[in-house]
Design a protein around this motif. Structure first.
Motif, PDB file in Angstrom:
ATOM      1  N   LEU A  92      32.599  33.114  41.794  1.00 22.33           N
ATOM      2  CA  LEU A  92      33.761  33.959  42.083  1.00 22.33           C
ATOM      3  C   LEU A  92      34.105  34.704  40.793  1.00 22.33           C
ATOM      4  O   LEU A  92      33.689  34.284  39.703  1.00 22.33           O
ATOM      5  N   VAL A  93      34.864  35.787  40.906  1.00 19.62           N
ATOM      6  CA  VAL A  93      35.183  36.603  39.729  1.00 19.62           C
ATOM      7  C   VAL A  93      36.687  36.894  39.671  1.00 19.62           C
ATOM      8  O   VAL A  93      37.250  37.415  40.635  1.00 19.62           O
ATOM      9  N   ASP A  94      37.322  36.521  38.574  1.00 24.11           N
ATOM     10  CA  ASP A  94      38.707  36.948  38.301  1.00 24.11           C
ATOM     11  C   ASP A  94      38.666  37.744  37.002  1.00 24.11           C
ATOM     12  O   ASP A  94      38.690  37.180  35.905  1.00 24.11           O
ATOM     13  N   TYR A  95      38.592  39.067  37.144  1.00 25.18           N
ATOM     14  CA  TYR A  95      38.325  39.906  35.975  1.00 25.18           C
ATOM     15  C   TYR A  95      39.584  40.516  35.351  1.00 25.18           C
ATOM     16  O   TYR A  95      39.496  41.465  34.579  1.00 25.18           O
ATOM     17  N   HIS A  96      40.740  39.956  35.669  1.00 27.25           N
ATOM     18  CA  HIS A  96      41.966  40.326  34.947  1.00 27.25           C
ATOM     19  C   HIS A  96      43.024  39.279  35.250  1.00 27.25           C
ATOM     20  O   HIS A  96      43.619  39.277  36.333  1.00 27.25           O
ATOM     21  N   CYS A  97      43.237  38.386  34.335  1.00 24.63           N
ATOM     22  CA  CYS A  97      44.326  37.426  34.457  1.00 24.63           C
ATOM     23  C   CYS A  97      44.833  37.149  33.051  1.00 24.63           C
ATOM     24  O   CYS A  97      44.244  37.602  32.064  1.00 24.63           O
ATOM     25  N   HIS A  98      45.967  36.454  32.989  1.00 23.41           N
ATOM     26  CA  HIS A  98      46.589  36.151  31.697  1.00 23.41           C
ATOM     27  C   HIS A  98      46.713  34.642  31.582  1.00 23.41           C
ATOM     28  O   HIS A  98      47.792  34.086  31.776  1.00 23.41           O
ATOM     29  N   LEU A  99      45.627  33.953  31.315  1.00 26.08           N
ATOM     30  CA  LEU A  99      45.678  32.485  31.278  1.00 26.08           C
ATOM     31  C   LEU A  99      46.698  31.978  30.262  1.00 26.08           C
ATOM     32  O   LEU A  99      47.287  30.924  30.455  1.00 26.08           O
ATOM     33  N   ASP A 127      45.481  39.015  38.269  1.00 23.85           N
ATOM     34  CA  ASP A 127      46.586  39.396  37.380  1.00 23.85           C
ATOM     35  C   ASP A 127      47.613  38.257  37.288  1.00 23.85           C
ATOM     36  O   ASP A 127      48.782  38.485  36.989  1.00 23.85           O
ATOM     37  N   GLY A 128      47.164  37.029  37.549  1.00 26.98           N
ATOM     38  CA  GLY A 128      48.075  35.891  37.409  1.00 26.98           C
ATOM     39  C   GLY A 128      48.532  35.760  35.968  1.00 26.98           C
ATOM     40  O   GLY A 128      47.805  36.146  35.062  1.00 26.98           O
ATOM     41  N   PRO A 129      49.744  35.296  35.709  1.00 26.56           N
ATOM     42  CA  PRO A 129      50.724  34.779  36.685  1.00 26.56           C
ATOM     43  C   PRO A 129      51.626  35.846  37.309  1.00 26.56           C
ATOM     44  O   PRO A 129      52.669  35.500  37.862  1.00 26.56           O
ATOM     45  N   PHE A 130      51.256  37.122  37.254  1.00 26.15           N
ATOM     46  CA  PHE A 130      52.147  38.182  37.757  1.00 26.15           C
ATOM     47  C   PHE A 130      51.984  38.488  39.241  1.00 26.15           C
ATOM     48  O   PHE A 130      52.565  39.447  39.742  1.00 26.15           O
ATOM     49  N   THR A 131      51.152  37.727  39.952  1.00 24.05           N
ATOM     50  CA  THR A 131      51.094  37.844  41.413  1.00 24.05           C
ATOM     51  C   THR A 131      51.303  36.447  41.979  1.00 24.05           C
ATOM     52  O   THR A 131      51.177  35.455  41.255  1.00 24.05           O
ATOM     53  N   ASN A 132      51.626  36.396  43.260  1.00 29.14           N
ATOM     54  CA  ASN A 132      51.839  35.112  43.917  1.00 29.14           C
ATOM     55  C   ASN A 132      50.833  34.878  45.025  1.00 29.14           C
ATOM     56  O   ASN A 132      50.409  35.812  45.690  1.00 29.14           O
ATOM     57  N   THR A 133      50.486  33.622  45.191  1.00 33.65           N
ATOM     58  CA  THR A 133      49.675  33.202  46.325  1.00 33.65           C
ATOM     59  C   THR A 133      50.377  31.975  46.902  1.00 33.65           C
ATOM     60  O   THR A 133      50.675  31.039  46.150  1.00 33.65           O
TER      61      THR A 133
END
Ligand code: MN
Length: 247
Positions: free
Chosen positions: A5-12, A200-206
């Motif tokens: 899987l690919v998460d190519y923009h997040c803010h860990l 774009d986590g944590p700026f989005t919600n699931t």
């Protein structure tokens, strides 16, 4: 074995429990680009990610911070030789940040020119309300033979998508983008071989909590439905796109 899987923009580094999140992500089956908002966060992020090849760290200079008067271009430039990945960088013309728009443009121009000078950099780009301006600057200062631009959370008309495709840009798509019909239509016009997923986590919600990298799988489900594909083929296509981007 499944393609990753690919998460190519997040803010860990921006989650309250970031140390355990980094720990979970290290060596997982998710290919991650964790971006930073300031070059001051670079060293810490490098340590947190460790030597795992599945976590790429972006050196960032966020336009919203530039708009607020922070001038960290010299620090950014002094660290640029340490990484192939750059982000989050770009422009933001939303009302709250518009007063610093000239400073943002100067800063983004420097970022693009420095990246072009090195060559081979991969940039995750923020372009809120500035699609046209951002694309014009990419065209002028970072032509596609000098570096690769990924437009993150790119919510514009189909004609701007077309323009971005002509300039060689990629797109990273998150779950929020699939919620509005007008944006869904633009996403549907993105060529399959230019699409990556992001949170774009944590700026989005699931499911009512901040998204984490594994949530790209629900984005993949929604995207497959929109693009009339299926989960497995799209997952494999996106893994191929990632290989091509980084080749
Ligand atoms: Mn971001």
């Amino acid at each position: 074995m499944h393609p990753p899987l690919v998460d190519y923009h997040c803010h860990l580094d921006l989650y309250p429990d970031h140390e355990s999140l980094f720990e979970q992500c290290r060596g997982s089956e998710i290919e991650i680009l964790t971006v930073t908002t300031t070059p001051r966060a670079w060293k810490k992020n490098k340590e947190l990610a460790g030597e795992c090849s599945n976590i790429r760290r972006g050196l960032g200079l966020h336009p919203q911070l530039v708009a607020e008067g922070l001038n960290e271009s010299p620090l950014f430039e002094s660290l640029l030789s340490e990484t192939r990945f750059v982000g989050e960088v770009g422009l933001d013309a939303s009302p709250r940040f518009y007063k610093g728009f000239e400073a943002q443009k100067r800063s983004f121009e420097r970022v693009l020119c420095c990246c072009a000078e090195y060559g081979g950099k991969i940039l995750s780009i923020h372009s809120v309300r500035t699609a046209r301006e951002s694309l014009a600057m990419i065209e002028k200062f970072l032509p596609s033979d000098k570096g690769k631009a990924i437009l993150h959370w790119f919510t514009v008309s189909k004609s701007e998508v077309k323009r971005a495709v002509e300039l060689g840009c990629f797109f990273s798509v998150n779950g929020e983008m699939l919620k509005r019909d007008s944006i869904r239509a633009s996403v549907a016009s993105m060529p399959l071989d230019r699409i990556l997923t992001e949170t774009d986590g944590p700026f989005t919600n699931t499911n009512g909590r901040p998204s984490v990298p594994s949530d790209v799988s629900s984005t993949l489900t929604g995207l497959a439905f929109l693009l009339q594909s299926d989960f497995a083929s799209l997952r494999s296509q996106i893994a191929t796109n990632l290989r091509n981007l980084e080749a």
